[in-house]
Write an enzyme that holds these catalytic residues in place. Structure first.
Site, PDB file in Angstrom:
ATOM      1  N   HIS A 140       0.979  -1.123   0.120  1.00  8.54           N
ATOM      2  CA  HIS A 140       0.152  -0.017   0.172  1.00  8.54           C
ATOM      3  C   HIS A 140       0.821   1.147   0.212  1.00  8.54           C
ATOM      4  O   HIS A 140       0.355   2.544  -0.258  1.00  8.54           O
ATOM      5  CB  HIS A 140      -0.844  -0.052   1.148  1.00  8.54           C
ATOM      6  CG  HIS A 140      -2.242  -0.837   0.983  1.00  8.54           C
ATOM      7  ND1 HIS A 140      -3.377  -0.601   1.095  1.00  8.54           N
ATOM      8  CD2 HIS A 140      -2.080  -2.195   0.576  1.00  8.54           C
ATOM      9  CE1 HIS A 140      -4.287  -1.423   0.782  1.00  8.54           C
ATOM     10  NE2 HIS A 140      -3.588  -2.474   0.412  1.00  8.54           N
ATOM     11  N   HIS A 162      -2.278 -12.257  -2.679  1.00  8.92           N
ATOM     12  CA  HIS A 162      -3.310 -12.904  -1.936  1.00  8.92           C
ATOM     13  C   HIS A 162      -2.949 -14.450  -1.318  1.00  8.92           C
ATOM     14  O   HIS A 162      -3.890 -15.064  -0.996  1.00  8.92           O
ATOM     15  CB  HIS A 162      -4.572 -12.862  -2.437  1.00  8.92           C
ATOM     16  CG  HIS A 162      -5.234 -11.414  -2.576  1.00  8.92           C
ATOM     17  ND1 HIS A 162      -6.230 -11.007  -3.273  1.00  8.92           N
ATOM     18  CD2 HIS A 162      -4.894 -10.308  -2.062  1.00  8.92           C
ATOM     19  CE1 HIS A 162      -6.414  -9.631  -3.240  1.00  8.92           C
ATOM     20  NE2 HIS A 162      -5.470  -9.373  -2.418  1.00  8.92           N
TER      21      HIS A 162
END
Length: 729
Positions: free
Chosen positions: A99, A267
């Site tokens: 992020h 993920h």
């Protein structure tokens, strides 16, 4: 003052200048005034480190292996105040790094990990960045230990990379060199919405055409890094989400294969957190009260962490073993059918139908309980979008290929905004030159002052005008972006596709100039790069114009630029550097919704120039006759080609009047006779109308600052010409 005012709550018998919630700025009073704050970003006065501190030198003394071992030890621990999932912080550090880097966008090079800007608003408080504050706080003991030798930007990216290494991925490498900023980059445009997660239609020209996402934005909603994990505007529709993914990841410089690899690999580790009520979370980092000490989103439920952790609102791991690098994400995605469901927090997600017990991950904090895995709408897009599915199926059949593509894509994601490889620091920098790093061959020649002087004479006597030489050098150098250290004169890519065909470079004129420079190069006993000849030609012409103004000055020149090849140039990527406007040459490609002077500020900030440097460059470029296509707007002098301060003298002369005569065109008339003396654009006149810019213009218009103007112009010119010379800084 009212006698009762001191008795009222919040009233005070002295100035409220420090009360940031109550203070008003000039832009509140005059919202349409030109805001120059963007040119004051990264002001050195906010930097607490010593003026002579050199981060690159400090980093070289860092024991990088010791840092990595400290990170490994931290990853395999669990802190009481913020317990780890599955006894590991792999997911936490991967997400924090992702992020940080994921805000990068290729259109203007802004965002990304390079400055450590996740520590400041608005990024520290984006809804998509919930609990990255915990990731940074977990890393604080390591930052404290290594101090100035290790920036926050480098530490966060390194922690994410080491996390993948601990998970079992063979990572591609790591390069240090990110220099932290010390205050918010508040003037970066993240969108015009004043509401987090406002409907996506706000930033699309046509909501049904997902390619119409407003430039330069990459995220689909205010406060997101990429796309909404619950689906477009929270509506589960993987095929529509795939459209958003394709646009968003492309605007980060990623193709379809990299997009799939990053989604799968991102993920493969960690989990989503939504075991609670999102509406109960406290204020974000920037809005939280002082007792929270820079931590946001306090959860009053239960312990507020561990099994009660709230982040995205989605709940569950993607894979059976969330701390291991493996192929389980694709195994689960393609083995099972998935159905729409909601998390305990009410977030929309997908869960498998009739999954085997052994394929379920254990609870993050109780290994005796197994939970259903989950998928986001973006994950399901990899199964339902035909192009993504082909790539994902290929990765499923060839896990080694997935690992390689992901490792390279992760490296690109976390290093994309660092510029050329020469800026990377540390022993873990891969030797391979990557096309997205814009490689440039090194040169092996040197030039003496006598040889430089001889070349100047050849260039000035070549038949090319001073305007030709100056504009070609300028056009070559103006592409530089300090946001991601791309562009600039080094490499001479102005002679390659796509730059040689850009409208703003006047291709016909450019080819004529380049042909003459190549002719000069061919006749030299010592080969000198075209890149050096381009810059030296402009420099020689500026020096000549200064001498014509009566200022005997020698403009410095540092050789050493290389010439990139077409094979070393990613044409698709470089398309984003094409100028659509250039106030310095009084040109814009077409009419835009924003005013020309606003676009000038944006370009100026990307080039790393200050407001005074912008001012002196505009004044000099006008009198040097460098306007696009030879246009006369703003050429406020009768001595064209001479480096005088005439632009400022005549702009501030009250013997003239100024009147609009068309869109972005003005006439400057003799006040007594009404005769038109000159024409100008908004970019020209703003230096007389804006109070700050006029104050600079008046300095250069003064009788005692004629020589100062010349010297300041040359200093700013050299700054532009050498902005991308990281080898000599």
């Amino acid at each position: 003052m009212d006698n009762n005012s001191q008795a009222s709550s919040g009233k005070c018998p002295f100035s409220h200048g420090a009360n940031t919630s109550a203070a008003s700025s000039n832009t509140d009073w005059w919202p349409n005034s030109l805001n120059l704050d963007i040119l004051s970003q990264h002001d050195t006065k906010t930097n607490p480190l010593d003026p002579d501190f050199n981060y690159a030198e400090a980093f070289k003394s860092l024991d990088l292996e010791a840092v990595k071992q400290d990170i490994r030890d931290l990853i395999n621990s669990s802190q009481d105040w913020w317990p780890s999932d599955y006894g590991s912080y792999i997911g936490m550090f991967v997400r924090t790094a992702w992020h940080l880097a994921g805000s990068y966008r290729k259109q203007d090079g802004r965002g990304g990990a390079n400055t450590g800007n996740q520590r400041f608003a608005p990024l520290n408080s984006w809804p998509d960045n919930v609990n990255t504050d915990k990731g940074r706080r977990l890393l604080w003991p390591i930052k404290k230990k290594y101090g100035n030798k290790l920036s926050w930007g480098d530490l966060i990216v390194l922690a994410g990379t080491v996390a993948y290494d601990v998970a079992g991925l063979k990572t591609f490498g790591f390069g240090g060199g990110r220099v932290d900023i010390w205050h918010p980059e508040k003037d970066i445009y993240w969108g015009e919405e004043h509401q987090w997660l406002a409907p996506t239609a706000n930033r699309y020209g046509n909501d049904q055409d997902r390619q119409s996402l407003e430039n330069p934005l990459a995220a689909v909603q205010m406060g997101l890094i990429y796309v909404n994990p619950e689906g477009v505007d929270g509506v589960q529709d993987p095929l529509r989400t795939a459209q958003d993914m394709r646009v968003t990841f492309d605007r980060m410089g990623m193709d379809d294969e990299e997009t799939v690899a990053l989604t799968v690999g991102g993920h493969t580790v960690g989990k989503a957190h939504g075991n609670g009520k999102a509406e109960l979370l406290g204020k974000d980092v920037e809005g939280a009260d002082v007792e929270f000490q820079g931590l946001g989103w306090h959860n009053p439920e239960g312990t507020g962490n561990g099994s009660n952790t709230m982040v995205s609102g989605l709940e569950g791991a993607w894979t059976t073993h969330p701390t291991k690098w493996d192929n389980e994400f694709l195994y689960l995605l393609f083995t099972y059918e998935w159905q729409k469901t909601t998390s305990p927090a009410g977030a929309k997600q997908w869960e498998p139908i009739n999954i085997k017990e052994e394929d379920k991950p254990v609870d993050a904090h109780n290994p005796n309980i197994r939970r259903n895995p989950m998928m986001t709408d973006a994950d399901m897009a990899l199964k339902m979008d035909p192009e993504y599915r082909k790539i994902a199926e290929g990765f499923y059949k060839d896990p080694a290929r997935l690992a390689e593509v992901f490792a390279r894509a992760w490296y690109k994601l976390t290093h994309r905004d660092m510029g050329p490889k020469s800026r990377y620091l540390g022993a873990d920098v891969p030797a391979e030159d990557l096309i997205w790093q814009d490689p440039i061959p090194t040169v092996d020649y040197t030039l003496s002052e006598a040889e430089i002087d001889e070349l100047k004479v050849k260039l000035l006597n070549s038949g090319l005008s001073s305007s030709d030489l100056i504009t070609t050098a300028w056009d070559s150098a103006r592409t530089y972006r300090g946001s991601d250290f791309r562009g600039g004169a080094n490499g001479a890519r102005i002679r390659l596709s796509p730059q040689k065909d850009w409208i703003g470079n006047e291709p016909e004129r450019l080819q004529r100039v380049l042909a003459k420079l190549e002719e000069i190069q061919a006749g030299l006993a010592k080969k000198v790069s075209i890149a050096d000849l381009i810059v030296l030609g402009g420099t020689a012409a500026v020096e000549k114009a200064a001498q014509a103004a009566g200022v005997n000055v020698k403009v410095s020149f540092t050789p050493g630029r290389g010439d990139a090849t077409q094979e070393q140039t990613d044409e698709y990527s470089f398309a984003d550097l094409e100028p659509t406007h250039d106030g310095y040459r009084n040109w814009q490609k077409q009419d835009y919704a924003v005013q020309p002077e606003e676009m000038l500020l944006d370009r100026t900030q990307l080039m790393g120039l200050t407001a005074p440097e912008m001012t002196v460059l505009i004044g000099g470029m006008r009198v040097l006759d460098t306007n696009y296509g030879g246009a006369k707007e703003g050429v406020l002098t009768d001595r064209v080609g001479v480096l005088t301060n005439d632009f400022f003298v005549n702009l501030t002369d009250m013997n003239y009047t100024w009147k609009p005569v068309g869109k972005n065109r003005y006439e400057i008339c003799d006040r007594a006779t009404g005769a038109v003396k000159w024409t100008a654009t908004r970019v020209d006149l703003v230096f007389g109308s804006n109070s700050i810019l006029r104050s600079y213009a008046e300095v250069y218009a003064q009788d005692d600052n004629k020589e100062k103007f010349v010297h300041d112009f040359i200093a700013a010119w050299n700054k532009v010409m050498n902005a991308d010379r990281f080898d000599v800084k």
